[in-house]
Write a protein that holds these residues in place. Structure first.
Motif, PDB file in Angstrom:
ATOM      1  N   LEU A   1       0.859  -1.183   0.000  1.00  0.00           N
ATOM      2  CA  LEU A   1       0.000   0.000   0.000  1.00  0.00           C
ATOM      3  C   LEU A   1       0.897   1.234   0.000  1.00  0.00           C
ATOM      4  O   LEU A   1       1.952   1.246   0.640  1.00  0.00           O
TER       5      LEU A   1
ATOM      6  N   ALA B   1      -8.219  -1.421   1.404  1.00  0.00           N
ATOM      7  CA  ALA B   1      -7.809  -0.107   0.902  1.00  0.00           C
ATOM      8  C   ALA B   1      -8.972   0.609   0.223  1.00  0.00           C
ATOM      9  O   ALA B   1      -9.148   1.830   0.388  1.00  0.00           O
TER      10      ALA B   1
ATOM     11  N   TRP C   1      -4.610   5.247   1.992  1.00  0.00           N
ATOM     12  CA  TRP C   1      -3.756   4.244   1.358  1.00  0.00           C
ATOM     13  C   TRP C   1      -4.313   3.873  -0.006  1.00  0.00           C
ATOM     14  O   TRP C   1      -5.526   3.776  -0.189  1.00  0.00           O
ATOM     15  N   GLU C   2      -3.421   3.661  -0.948  1.00  0.00           N
ATOM     16  CA  GLU C   2      -3.786   3.252  -2.302  1.00  0.00           C
ATOM     17  C   GLU C   2      -3.007   1.996  -2.686  1.00  0.00           C
ATOM     18  O   GLU C   2      -2.105   1.561  -1.966  1.00  0.00           O
TER      19      GLU C   2
END
Length: 219
Positions: free
Chosen positions: A33, A145, A161-162
């Motif tokens: 992440l 996420a 978060w990605e």
């Protein structure tokens, strides 16, 4: 064993090795992440299974391992366990499938074809299991996420978060494991006809010829 089954077998092993390497890379990479903040645009954060990292735009990167295993969240613990099991099952399937290859004469020249076919199919099944074990933690972390990213309770100014590169690598490794397992199983099922030794075939032909001659002389 025909050429088609042999080609499927070799292709399955190549895909199998590539899938295991992707699985290993996913487990090691810290980019599960990623998160970047508007307050500090020159820095970004990366979260992995074993460590967290701070990346700067100038090229610097500093990583720090987790202090305690007990302090980890349940999600990271589960992801660690499943990824390690996936690596172990994948390696076991690879070791099981290698003796079952048609090019490996480990079961004798004229015998052991059923054993080789069983080993190939077993390796394929273990590959599929390894792929599923790899896809579960990767997809679950991606699911978390997405939930946190679209959470209305969190203000828009708060960073989220990605997806990181490790997730995409994990998806690729899981699907490659499944493809490799299906290829090995298909190659094993296509090689169901066990070839007879040359001497045995000659003996059967001679016996049939002698029987035909006796019937002709009797008539």
């Amino acid at each position: 064993m025909d050429t088609c089954a042999c080609a499927l077998e070799l292709l399955g092993m190549l895909v199998y090795v590539g899938a295991w390497l992707c699985d290993l890379t996913t487990t090691i990479l810290p980019q599960w992440l990623t998160m970047s903040t508007a307050l500090l645009p020159v820095e970004s954060y990366e979260l992995g299974l074993w460590e967290t990292c701070v990346v700067q735009d100038v090229g610097g990167m500093e990583c720090r391992a987790y202090d305690s295993l007990l302090g980890l969240s349940t999600d990271l613990k589960l992801a660690r366990i499943l990824m390690c099991i996936s690596l172990a099952v994948g390696m076991l399937g690879l070791l099981v499938a290698i003796p079952g290859l048609y090019l490996v004469n480990s079961c004798g020249e004229h015998g052991g074809y059923r054993t080789k076919r069983t080993l190939t199919i077993t390796g394929g099944v273990l590959g599929i299991i390894s792929g599923v074990l790899c896809l579960i933690p990767v997809s679950y972390m991606a699911h978390l996420a997405v939930i946190h990213f679209f959470d209305d309770k969190v203000p828009d100014v708060v960073p989220r978060w990605e997806f990181g590169d490790a997730l995409f690598c994990g998806w690729a490794g899981g699907f490659l494991f499944i493809v490799a397992g299906l290829l090995l199983i298909t190659s094993g099922l296509c090689s169901q006809v066990e070839p007879q030794p040359v001497l045995q075939r000659r003996y059967q032909v001679m016996s049939a010829d002698a029987s035909f001659r006796k019937r002709t002389e009797y008539v």
